[in-house]
Design a protein around this motif. Structure first.
Motif, PDB file in Angstrom:
ATOM      1  N   LEU A 131      77.495  57.360  72.145  1.00 29.83           N
ATOM      2  CA  LEU A 131      76.752  56.280  73.317  1.00 29.83           C
ATOM      3  C   LEU A 131      75.321  56.208  72.780  1.00 29.83           C
ATOM      4  N   ARG A 132      74.676  57.233  72.740  1.00 31.35           N
ATOM      5  CA  ARG A 132      73.218  57.547  72.457  1.00 31.35           C
ATOM      6  C   ARG A 132      72.991  56.969  71.085  1.00 31.35           C
ATOM      7  N   THR A 133      73.749  57.194  70.275  1.00 31.04           N
ATOM      8  CA  THR A 133      73.751  56.841  68.779  1.00 31.04           C
ATOM      9  C   THR A 133      73.512  55.286  68.786  1.00 31.04           C
ATOM     10  N   ILE A 134      74.465  54.744  69.177  1.00 35.32           N
ATOM     11  CA  ILE A 134      74.662  53.111  69.256  1.00 35.32           C
ATOM     12  C   ILE A 134      73.535  52.478  70.035  1.00 35.32           C
ATOM     13  N   HIS A 135      72.879  53.254  71.115  1.00 38.37           N
ATOM     14  CA  HIS A 135      71.816  52.993  71.822  1.00 38.37           C
ATOM     15  C   HIS A 135      70.374  52.922  71.213  1.00 38.37           C
ATOM     16  N   PHE A 145      86.712  57.544  83.986  1.00 40.46           N
ATOM     17  CA  PHE A 145      86.876  57.590  82.509  1.00 40.46           C
ATOM     18  C   PHE A 145      86.304  58.768  82.150  1.00 40.46           C
ATOM     19  N   PHE A 146      85.101  59.402  82.797  1.00 39.77           N
ATOM     20  CA  PHE A 146      84.417  60.469  82.285  1.00 39.77           C
ATOM     21  C   PHE A 146      85.166  61.535  82.819  1.00 39.77           C
ATOM     22  N   ASP A 147      85.766  61.328  84.026  1.00 38.40           N
ATOM     23  CA  ASP A 147      86.511  62.850  84.488  1.00 38.40           C
ATOM     24  C   ASP A 147      87.683  63.056  83.735  1.00 38.40           C
ATOM     25  N   GLN A 148      88.227  62.172  82.963  1.00 38.40           N
ATOM     26  CA  GLN A 148      89.555  62.532  82.027  1.00 38.40           C
ATOM     27  C   GLN A 148      89.097  63.282  80.831  1.00 38.40           C
ATOM     28  N   LEU A 149      87.996  63.258  80.418  1.00 39.58           N
ATOM     29  CA  LEU A 149      87.268  63.848  79.202  1.00 39.58           C
ATOM     30  C   LEU A 149      87.271  65.231  79.575  1.00 39.58           C
ATOM     31  N   GLU A 150      87.472  66.176  78.469  1.00 40.41           N
ATOM     32  CA  GLU A 150      87.078  67.436  78.494  1.00 40.41           C
ATOM     33  C   GLU A 150      85.582  67.519  78.107  1.00 40.41           C
ATOM     34  N   GLY A 151      85.089  68.793  78.450  1.00 36.94           N
ATOM     35  CA  GLY A 151      83.868  68.989  77.985  1.00 36.94           C
ATOM     36  C   GLY A 151      83.335  68.744  76.495  1.00 36.94           C
ATOM     37  N   GLU A 152      83.947  68.988  75.632  1.00 34.68           N
ATOM     38  CA  GLU A 152      83.573  68.819  74.229  1.00 34.68           C
ATOM     39  C   GLU A 152      83.721  67.285  73.967  1.00 34.68           C
ATOM     40  N   GLU A 153      84.989  66.471  74.584  1.00 38.57           N
ATOM     41  CA  GLU A 153      85.073  64.910  74.537  1.00 38.57           C
ATOM     42  C   GLU A 153      83.973  64.242  75.218  1.00 38.57           C
ATOM     43  N   ARG A 154      83.332  64.846  76.036  1.00 42.52           N
ATOM     44  CA  ARG A 154      82.369  64.117  76.854  1.00 42.52           C
ATOM     45  C   ARG A 154      81.348  64.431  76.205  1.00 42.52           C
ATOM     46  N   GLU A 155      80.724  65.390  75.477  1.00 43.90           N
ATOM     47  CA  GLU A 155      79.531  65.467  74.793  1.00 43.90           C
ATOM     48  C   GLU A 155      79.917  64.520  73.582  1.00 43.90           C
ATOM     49  N   THR A 156      80.801  64.467  72.686  1.00 48.48           N
ATOM     50  CA  THR A 156      81.074  63.899  71.779  1.00 48.48           C
ATOM     51  C   THR A 156      80.986  62.064  72.023  1.00 48.48           C
ATOM     52  N   PHE A 157      81.381  61.970  73.211  1.00 54.48           N
ATOM     53  CA  PHE A 157      81.421  60.485  73.556  1.00 54.48           C
ATOM     54  C   PHE A 157      79.803  59.959  73.944  1.00 54.48           C
ATOM     55  N   CYS A 158      79.146  60.984  74.651  1.00 57.05           N
ATOM     56  CA  CYS A 158      77.757  60.680  75.104  1.00 57.05           C
ATOM     57  C   CYS A 158      76.810  60.729  73.794  1.00 57.05           C
ATOM     58  N   THR A 159      77.218  61.571  73.018  1.00 58.29           N
ATOM     59  CA  THR A 159      76.435  61.440  71.408  1.00 58.29           C
ATOM     60  C   THR A 159      76.560  60.213  70.691  1.00 58.29           C
ATOM     61  N   GLU A 208      67.033  50.555  68.892  1.00 62.42           N
ATOM     62  CA  GLU A 208      65.518  50.738  68.942  1.00 62.42           C
ATOM     63  C   GLU A 208      65.137  51.344  67.633  1.00 62.42           C
ATOM     64  N   ALA A 209      65.793  51.582  66.521  1.00 58.94           N
ATOM     65  CA  ALA A 209      65.598  52.497  65.308  1.00 58.94           C
ATOM     66  C   ALA A 209      64.492  51.596  64.600  1.00 58.94           C
ATOM     67  N   LYS A 210      64.818  50.359  64.409  1.00 63.10           N
ATOM     68  CA  LYS A 210      63.848  49.554  63.582  1.00 63.10           C
ATOM     69  C   LYS A 210      62.148  49.647  64.023  1.00 63.10           C
ATOM     70  N   ARG A 211      62.078  49.507  65.458  1.00 69.01           N
ATOM     71  CA  ARG A 211      60.900  49.917  66.028  1.00 69.01           C
ATOM     72  C   ARG A 211      60.247  51.315  65.752  1.00 69.01           C
TER      73      ARG A 211
END
Length: 365
Positions: free
Chosen positions: A134-138, A118-132, A142-145
């Motif tokens: 994913l990090r936001t969801i994660h 999945f990650f290999d099919q993403l362009e650099g900017e797309e990968r960065e957007t996806f990771c951002t 934890e936000a409440k704590r």
């Protein structure tokens, strides 16, 4: 973004997420390890301590009977081992084995490589957007704590003597995470921590055994119990006494404060005291003096006032409870307005008149 838009976006995303991640994840598991078994292995590893069957079942959101069968498979597969609790030989605790650690390490190194398609099919900017994203969801879970820690530090800087904290209430949590939550607050903040047990608002009841344990270990300085579970409260008071009374146990169940005092409560934090503080002060002084007839008489009087909650109609929960407090205090001239935080509406018309009559009947107006 409106709630219906969020729902539509979530439902639109789930099929793709299932295709690219959930389905391959299940397929990649080997050695007879199911998805639930993998979650349990990771739970035991990340807790950094042994867990009881109940704690593991709470984390996985499954019945203990089902968890028992799952644990049998983990033990048979060599991924977990049962240990006797040194403090109570009747209690069996569980921990992940070295084989479990090796399995997870191998899984992440080899089998999980399928995700790379999945990650290999993403362009650099797309990968960065996806990771951002994913990090936001994660981080959302934890936000409440994090906010609690930040607010705790602010309160400390402003001169607070202690802090009150509920369990997490946004992300679904098991008791392992609830326990870790209070441990993190204790480690991060330099003030005594009081656990606020109020399941009507946070949808999780704090078990008395867990509270007693955290108190005995110095994690908690006290508990405010507004659960309405007087059996649990009594057990907690007794266990706290057995442990040398490390915590201050306070009841928030305003209609049975007399019973709580007789059972050994250290005090009360009754919401109704916003309307009639003098009665609760007299009751406390009488309890300190051992005048239990007066303690009961004050409770009977306070309970008559508490009917401001049940003479209204068309309001429930927070709107009916806190709404009644604010309406009463507005009628008594303490508050300038009975306004409630949006979207809760202030009481009007017949509800206000009904509360007014209760106050009049009990000499508060």
């Amino acid at each position: 973004m409106q709630t219906n838009e969020i729902q539509e976006l979530l439902l639109d995303t789930i099929p793709a997420w299932h295709y690219w991640f959930a389905r391959p994840f299940k397929r990649m598991l080997n050695d007879g390890v199911s998805l639930d078994m993998y979650y349990c292995i990771q739970s035991m590893r990340r807790s950094n301590r042994t867990m009881t069957m109940t704690e593991l079942a709470n984390f996985a959101r499954m019945p203990k009977q089902q968890m028992s069968k799952l644990v049998d498979k983990l033990v048979e597969g060599g991924f977990a081992e049962r240990l006797s609790d040194p403090d109570d030989r009747r209690v069996i605790r569980l921990r992940a084995t070295e084989k479990a650690d090796e399995y997870v390490a191998s899984f992440l190194e080899k089998d999980a490589a399928e995700f790379r398609a999945f990650f290999d099919q993403l362009e650099g900017e797309e990968r960065e957007t996806f990771c951002t994203a994913l990090r936001t969801i994660h981080d959302t879970f934890e936000a409440k704590r994090k906010r609690m820690i930040e607010q705790g530090k602010q309160a400390q800087e402003l001169g607070a003597d202690a802090l009150v904290a509920t369990c997490p209430f946004y992300a679904l949590q098991g008791m392992t995470e609830v326990e870790e939550h209070f441990r993190i607050l204790h480690e991060e903040l330099d003030l005594p921590i009081f656990a606020y047990d109020i399941p009507v608002c946070v949808h999780t009841k704090l078990p008395w055994k867990l509270l007693a344990k955290l108190g005995a270990e110095g994690v908690l300085a006290g508990v405010k119990d507004s659960s309405g579970d007087d059996i649990s409260f009594r057990y907690l008071v007794q266990e706290n006494e057995k442990n040398g009374h490390p915590m201050s146990i306070l009841t928030g169940h305003e209609v049975v404060v007399d019973g709580a005092y007789l059972g050994g409560a250290d005090g009360s934090v009754p919401g109704l005291a916003n309307v009639e503080p003098e009665g609760y002060v007299r009751q406390w002084k009488a309890a300190q003096a051992g005048d239990w007839a007066t303690v009961k008489a004050e409770q009977d009087r306070l309970n008559e006032i508490s009917h401001i909650w049940d003479v209204t109609s068309g309001v429930q929960g927070y709107a009916g409870g806190v709404g009644a407090f604010k309406t009463a205090m507005n009628l008594m001239g303490i508050f300038d307005s009975p306004t409630m935080p949006r979207p809760v509406k202030a009481m009007t018309g017949e509800n206000v008149e009904a509360i007014k009559k209760v106050l009049q009947d009990n000499g508060l107006l």
